[in-house]
Design a protein around this motif. Structure first.
Motif, PDB file in Angstrom:
ATOM      1  N   PRO A  96     113.901 -64.611  51.183  1.00  7.26           N
ATOM      2  CA  PRO A  96     114.804 -64.947  52.296  1.00  7.26           C
ATOM      3  C   PRO A  96     114.178 -64.952  53.687  1.00  7.26           C
ATOM      4  O   PRO A  96     114.851 -65.330  54.642  1.00  7.26           O
ATOM      5  N   SER A  97     112.938 -64.502  53.850  1.00  4.81           N
ATOM      6  CA  SER A  97     112.340 -64.569  55.198  1.00  4.81           C
ATOM      7  C   SER A  97     110.825 -64.666  55.102  1.00  4.81           C
ATOM      8  O   SER A  97     110.223 -64.212  54.127  1.00  4.81           O
ATOM      9  N   ARG A  98     110.225 -65.197  56.162  1.00  2.00           N
ATOM     10  CA  ARG A  98     108.762 -65.334  56.190  1.00  2.00           C
ATOM     11  C   ARG A  98     108.071 -63.979  56.253  1.00  2.00           C
ATOM     12  O   ARG A  98     106.890 -63.865  55.963  1.00  2.00           O
ATOM     13  N   SER A  99     108.815 -62.938  56.654  1.00  2.49           N
ATOM     14  CA  SER A  99     108.251 -61.579  56.679  1.00  2.49           C
ATOM     15  C   SER A  99     107.694 -61.184  55.320  1.00  2.49           C
ATOM     16  O   SER A  99     106.832 -60.315  55.231  1.00  2.49           O
ATOM     17  N   THR A 100     108.198 -61.805  54.279  1.00  4.29           N
ATOM     18  CA  THR A 100     107.750 -61.488  52.925  1.00  4.29           C
ATOM     19  C   THR A 100     106.228 -61.656  52.802  1.00  4.29           C
ATOM     20  O   THR A 100     105.569 -60.962  52.049  1.00  4.29           O
ATOM     21  N   LEU A 101     105.682 -62.594  53.605  1.00  7.18           N
ATOM     22  CA  LEU A 101     104.241 -62.876  53.539  1.00  7.18           C
ATOM     23  C   LEU A 101     103.418 -61.683  54.011  1.00  7.18           C
ATOM     24  O   LEU A 101     102.305 -61.462  53.540  1.00  7.18           O
ATOM     25  N   LYS A 102     103.981 -60.905  54.958  1.00  2.11           N
ATOM     26  CA  LYS A 102     103.253 -59.736  55.468  1.00  2.11           C
ATOM     27  C   LYS A 102     103.060 -58.716  54.365  1.00  2.11           C
ATOM     28  O   LYS A 102     101.978 -58.166  54.193  1.00  2.11           O
ATOM     29  N   LEU A 103     104.143 -58.456  53.616  1.00  3.40           N
ATOM     30  CA  LEU A 103     104.021 -57.451  52.557  1.00  3.40           C
ATOM     31  C   LEU A 103     103.151 -57.984  51.416  1.00  3.40           C
ATOM     32  O   LEU A 103     102.328 -57.243  50.863  1.00  3.40           O
ATOM     33  N   ALA A 104     103.288 -59.283  51.109  1.00  4.09           N
ATOM     34  CA  ALA A 104     102.441 -59.871  50.054  1.00  4.09           C
ATOM     35  C   ALA A 104     100.970 -59.719  50.435  1.00  4.09           C
ATOM     36  O   ALA A 104     100.135 -59.332  49.612  1.00  4.09           O
ATOM     37  N   GLU A 105     100.657 -59.997  51.694  1.00  2.00           N
ATOM     38  CA  GLU A 105      99.265 -59.889  52.153  1.00  2.00           C
ATOM     39  C   GLU A 105      98.803 -58.432  52.150  1.00  2.00           C
ATOM     40  O   GLU A 105      97.677 -58.134  51.731  1.00  2.00           O
ATOM     41  N   ALA A 106      99.667 -57.523  52.603  1.00  2.81           N
ATOM     42  CA  ALA A 106      99.288 -56.096  52.643  1.00  2.81           C
ATOM     43  C   ALA A 106      98.914 -55.609  51.243  1.00  2.81           C
ATOM     44  O   ALA A 106      97.913 -54.901  51.070  1.00  2.81           O
ATOM     45  N   ILE A 107      99.689 -56.027  50.252  1.00  6.56           N
ATOM     46  CA  ILE A 107      99.420 -55.598  48.869  1.00  6.56           C
ATOM     47  C   ILE A 107      98.039 -56.092  48.431  1.00  6.56           C
ATOM     48  O   ILE A 107      97.254 -55.360  47.838  1.00  6.56           O
TER      49      ILE A 107
END
Ligand SMILES: C[S@@+](CC[C@H](N)C(=O)[O-])C[C@H]1O[C@@H](n2cnc3c(N)ncnc32)[C@H](O)[C@@H]1O
Length: 367
Positions: free
Chosen positions: A196-207
């Motif tokens: 639901p939001s582009r913020s998802t990319l931050k957590l995907a990248e952090a992982i």
């Protein structure tokens, strides 16, 4: 007092964060040996890279928060002739003693950089072929063009040719064990259609950045539990539920899309700073927009209370004095965890998908 030899370094960073990136590198060098009488050239703003001479022969990439990539700078060429850029580059590279496992042609992550990238794409095969013929490049492609067991070559240094513009080049090397494994230091992520939001990319990248593959499958398993503070509209929660992790999503705002009615999501309209879990969870994730000191205190309190084993959270940066805000937030967490006798590992980076913020991974370790 003896002066050690200067080493030039090339660091990539988010445009606008050059001073922070340089300050951090300088500080790391000073920790190795106090710098005596070394004049630093001014750091250009908004270029997306830092060129700095330090009397440190090594720097630690993982301890640099603002650096996307760490390159030992070997040569710089000021005026590449438009008709033949290849010859001067090959001559400079020939002076390097190493054989390389990869050739990366790179540009800055800026609008100016984008205008150069069409050229680097065209130029890459030319330079690659010439370097292979000279035996300087052994990147897992054999003479008949088939892929060989390239993993065996992964330990070889990488060769970077960075183009600040089309007529100059900075040539350097990186150690695959002490650098980013991505071109331009950017771990690009594809936007999942369902999130639901582009913020998802931050957590995907952090992982990807903070955990190796083994750790990802060990620490992010179906059946685990997580609390997401400041969860709406649900991009971070989505990363958890897609791995089969049950999430309590704390936010007064609405969860959107598939997250609004997901069987693994419980939406709690509460204040993330006052929320206490009914029982301990595996993961705490937090993307609340608040002062870094306040978020740091909250994260430390969760670990001291034993409410979670692992956390990924963002620290939003103030307008100025980024590094001192980061230092005091991370310092406060270290102090609280140390005072409590907790063993942990903490890593912090300004990720590609981060803006005026950094991302932190904190995990309990065995004593
Ligand atoms: C940057 S957004 C989070 C985006 C989310 N991580 C995602 O991936 O979709 C910040 C969220 O924090 C929430 N927030 C801010 N302060 C909060 C608080 N004290 N308690 C709970 N949520 C809060 C806001 O309502 C907002 O939805």
């Amino acid at each position: 007092m003896t002066h050690t030899k200067q080493q030039d370094w090339l660091l990539y960073c988010r445009p606008g964060f050059e001073q922070d990136c340089a300050q951090e590198a300088l500080r790391q060098a000073k920790q190795q040996r106090p710098i005596i009488g070394v004049e630093q050239a001014p750091i250009a703003a908004d270029t997306g890279y830092v060129q700095i001479a330090l009397n440190a022969q090594s720097l630690s990439y993982k301890d640099l928060i603002f650096a996307r990539q760490l390159i030992r700078l070997e040569h710089s060429i000021e005026a590449l002739p438009e008709r033949d850029r290849l010859t001067p580059l090959l001559a400079a590279i020939a002076k390097l003693p190493q054989t390389f496992g990869a050739l990366w042609l790179e540009v800055a992550d800026t609008n100016d950089g984008k205008t150069v990238s069409a050229f680097t794409r065209r130029f890459q095969p030319l330079l690659e072929t010439a370097l292979r013929e000279q035996g300087k490049l052994q990147d897992g492609v054999s003479e008949d063009g088939t892929q060989t067991e390239s993993y065996k070559l992964n330990h070889l240094p990488r060769l970077h040719v960075f183009f600040p513009d089309k007529s100059s080049a900075l040539i350097g090397t990186s150690d695959p064990y002490n650098s980013s494994s991505s071109l331009m230091g950017i771990h690009r992520q594809n936007m999942p259609a369902e999130a639901p939001s582009r913020s998802t990319l931050k957590l995907a990248e952090a992982i990807e950045v903070f955990m190796d593959k083994g750790e990802q499958s060990r620490l992010l398993r179906a059946g685990m539990t997580a609390i997401d503070l400041g969860a709406a509209p649900g991009g971070w929660s989505w990363q958890m539920v897609k791995r089969g992790i049950r999430v309590a999503a704390v936010d007064n705002g609405p969860m959107k899309g598939v997250l609004a009615k997901h069987p693994l999501v419980e939406h709690l309209r509460q204040d993330g700073f006052k929320f206490a879990p009914r029982k301990a969870v595996d993961w705490l994730i937090c993307d609340m927009v608040e002062k870094p000191a306040k978020v740091a205190d909250l994260m430390a309190a969760w670990f001291v209370a034993g409410w979670c084993k692992h956390a990924i959270f963002n620290l939003k940066l103030p307008m100025k004095q980024h590094l001192s805000a980061v230092d005091s937030a991370l310092g406060a967490i270290r102090k609280k965890l140390d005072d409590d006798g907790i063993n942990y590992r903490m890593s912090a980076k300004q990720l590609y998908h981060d803006r005026e913020e950094i991302t932190v991974f904190l995990t309990k370790t065995k004593g």
